[in-house]
Design an enzyme around this catalytic site. Sequence first.
Site, PDB file in Angstrom:
ATOM      1  N   ARG A   8       0.829  -1.218   0.000  1.00  0.00           N
ATOM      2  CA  ARG A   8       0.000   0.000   0.000  1.00  0.00           C
ATOM      3  C   ARG A   8       0.859   1.263   0.000  1.00  0.00           C
ATOM      4  O   ARG A   8       0.427   2.306  -0.467  1.00  0.00           O
ATOM      5  CB  ARG A   8      -0.927  -0.019   1.220  1.00  0.00           C
ATOM      6  CG  ARG A   8      -2.158   0.859   1.064  1.00  0.00           C
ATOM      7  CD  ARG A   8      -3.119   0.670   2.228  1.00  0.00           C
ATOM      8  NE  ARG A   8      -2.520   1.088   3.468  1.00  0.00           N
ATOM      9  CZ  ARG A   8      -2.671   0.442   4.638  1.00  0.00           C
ATOM     10  NH1 ARG A   8      -3.382  -0.670   4.710  1.00  0.00           N
ATOM     11  NH2 ARG A   8      -2.098   0.892   5.718  1.00  0.00           N
TER      12      ARG A   8
ATOM     13  N   TYR B 243     -12.414  22.719 -11.796  1.00  0.00           N
ATOM     14  CA  TYR B 243     -12.971  21.440 -12.283  1.00  0.00           C
ATOM     15  C   TYR B 243     -14.225  21.106 -11.469  1.00  0.00           C
ATOM     16  O   TYR B 243     -14.199  21.162 -10.235  1.00  0.00           O
ATOM     17  CB  TYR B 243     -11.881  20.377 -12.096  1.00  0.00           C
ATOM     18  CG  TYR B 243     -12.234  18.989 -12.549  1.00  0.00           C
ATOM     19  CD1 TYR B 243     -12.439  18.708 -13.892  1.00  0.00           C
ATOM     20  CD2 TYR B 243     -12.331  17.956 -11.633  1.00  0.00           C
ATOM     21  CE1 TYR B 243     -12.745  17.428 -14.304  1.00  0.00           C
ATOM     22  CE2 TYR B 243     -12.636  16.669 -12.040  1.00  0.00           C
ATOM     23  CZ  TYR B 243     -12.840  16.412 -13.377  1.00  0.00           C
ATOM     24  OH  TYR B 243     -13.137  15.139 -13.782  1.00  0.00           O
TER      25      TYR B 243
ATOM     26  N   LYS C 272      -4.414  12.677 -17.608  1.00  0.00           N
ATOM     27  CA  LYS C 272      -4.414  13.496 -18.815  1.00  0.00           C
ATOM     28  C   LYS C 272      -3.057  13.383 -19.524  1.00  0.00           C
ATOM     29  O   LYS C 272      -2.785  12.394 -20.155  1.00  0.00           O
ATOM     30  CB  LYS C 272      -4.785  14.935 -18.458  1.00  0.00           C
ATOM     31  CG  LYS C 272      -6.057  15.048 -17.576  1.00  0.00           C
ATOM     32  CD  LYS C 272      -7.325  14.674 -18.305  1.00  0.00           C
ATOM     33  CE  LYS C 272      -8.527  14.428 -17.394  1.00  0.00           C
ATOM     34  NZ  LYS C 272      -8.949  15.554 -16.573  1.00  0.00           N
TER      35      LYS C 272
ATOM     36  N   ASP D   1      -4.540  23.063  -8.930  1.00  0.00           N
ATOM     37  CA  ASP D   1      -4.764  22.037  -9.944  1.00  0.00           C
ATOM     38  C   ASP D   1      -3.984  22.485 -11.173  1.00  0.00           C
ATOM     39  O   ASP D   1      -4.381  23.419 -11.872  1.00  0.00           O
ATOM     40  CB  ASP D   1      -6.261  21.910 -10.234  1.00  0.00           C
ATOM     41  CG  ASP D   1      -6.570  20.774 -11.200  1.00  0.00           C
ATOM     42  OD1 ASP D   1      -5.701  20.451 -12.040  1.00  0.00           O
ATOM     43  OD2 ASP D   1      -7.680  20.211 -11.127  1.00  0.00           O
TER      44      ASP D   1
HETATM   45  C1  LIG Z   1      -9.805  15.409 -15.367  1.00  0.00           C
HETATM   46  C2  LIG Z   1      -9.462  16.468 -14.399  1.00  0.00           C
HETATM   47  C3  LIG Z   1      -9.390  16.198 -13.035  1.00  0.00           C
HETATM   48  C4  LIG Z   1      -9.742  14.863 -12.444  1.00  0.00           C
HETATM   49  O1  LIG Z   1      -8.889  13.853 -12.839  1.00  0.00           O
HETATM   50  P1  LIG Z   1      -9.387  12.321 -12.829  1.00  0.00           P
HETATM   51  O2  LIG Z   1      -8.158  11.536 -13.013  1.00  0.00           O
HETATM   52  O3  LIG Z   1     -10.380  12.209 -13.932  1.00  0.00           O
HETATM   53  O4  LIG Z   1     -10.038  12.097 -11.486  1.00  0.00           O
HETATM   54  C5  LIG Z   1      -9.009  17.215 -12.197  1.00  0.00           C
HETATM   55  N1  LIG Z   1      -8.735  18.445 -12.670  1.00  0.00           N
HETATM   56  C6  LIG Z   1      -8.806  18.750 -13.971  1.00  0.00           C
HETATM   57  C7  LIG Z   1      -8.481  20.125 -14.424  1.00  0.00           C
HETATM   58  C8  LIG Z   1      -9.188  17.778 -14.879  1.00  0.00           C
HETATM   59  O5  LIG Z   1      -9.301  18.095 -16.166  1.00  0.00           O
END
Ligand SMILES: *Cc1c(COP(=O)(O)O)cnc(C)c1O
Length: 400
Positions: free
Chosen positions: A58, A111, A208, A183
């Site tokens: 973990r 987001y 992403k 973010d």
């Molecule tokens: C897609 C996204 C997230 C979340 O990511 P996941 O891996 O889908 O949980 C957070 N912030 C932004 C800006 C995103 O585009």
Amino acid sequence: MKESTRLVSAGRNPERFEGVVNTPIVRGSTLLSPNMAHWADKNRRHADDEFGVSIYGRYGTATHHALQDAITEISGGHRTMLYPSGLAAIASVVTALVSTGDHVLLTDSVYSATTQFLARTLKRFGVAVTRYDPRVGGGIARLIQDNTRVVFVESPGSETFEMQDIPAIARAAHARGAYVVMDNTWATPLFFKAFDHGVDVSIQAATKYIVGHSDAMLGVATCNEASWNAVRETSQDFGQTCSPDDAFLALRGLRTMSVRLRQHWASGVQVAQWLESRPEVDSVLHPALPSHPGHALWKRDYTGACGLFAIALKPVPEPALHAFIDSLKLFGLGLSWGGYESLALPFSPAGRGSTQWPYAGPGVRLHIGLEDPADLTADLEQGFQAMSRTLRGIRGGLAA
Ligand SMILES: *Cc1c(COP(=O)(O)O)cnc(C)c1O
């Protein structure tokens, strides 16, 4: 060393693994010790939070540690935690930094799932949230309360792409003892050096651009020293972990990330400029275009742009918008972005706190993939033609 060079070498250690170039997928829950002395020593080093020491699957295996090491190296922070998704990283980091009675300032164009976590789940634990205009800059000082512990930023904003003055926000937040959590999925550490601009925790949906091939979910949070212990402890208390297979895919993605992003950037700007010339388009929301209201901030603080931006169409009835999307052959219709393929997704930024969508028409978010941009503009052009045909049909029907 330059960034692309570091992306090739970061987190790699072939001597440890019989010379293979890539750190292998090391699967394991139980990690055996040969004797009690080794076991006791390893437990002590784990308790001291020594990097790369794990007593249980973990807490990660060599594959996870290689990814953590690489992300920290390219991000410039102190240490990195891994999560099963970007949203898990966001929820875990914010939870780590607040207690009951605390207050979070949340940018309005964050987001949407981040808003939902704060407004729905964290609210039940007595944490208050105020949403603010992303363009607030140093004016954030007026919104900071004595109990504000986190100022959450995302620049450019999801869907609407407002740029934030992160250094000004960070100065105001730090003057009142609040953390700045960012973010940074859009710019990635390649195009925005979060820690040089005052950010305390830089989060990315690795789903992403880091993974980059639309085939794994993963989140990373890189911390400075001030935030690391709280983030690590809470993440461990919640049992946050991810599969070594997905960590391997993220490591593989990192190796090509700078060439991929350079192409996403160039093709994205090319398609965005073409869209600016189209009569169907009201506005193109892309920070690298001089027409964007946040362009000066982008130029000052960022060293590049990814392939994600949005357009505001002139007002069209829903069937015409649907005809546009349905006729696109190279743009997929679906969530996420950051893979090698192009996507188009209509949106209506509803439920925002303090800012309004200023356009009369609908928004369409575009992810420009690694296809040839000339093919992409040709596809968009035939999409606009399909939209016009539908419009003419609607008008003809009304006239008849
Ligand atoms: C897609 C996204 C997230 C979340 O990511 P996941 O891996 O889908 O949980 C957070 N912030 C932004 C800006 C995103 O585009």
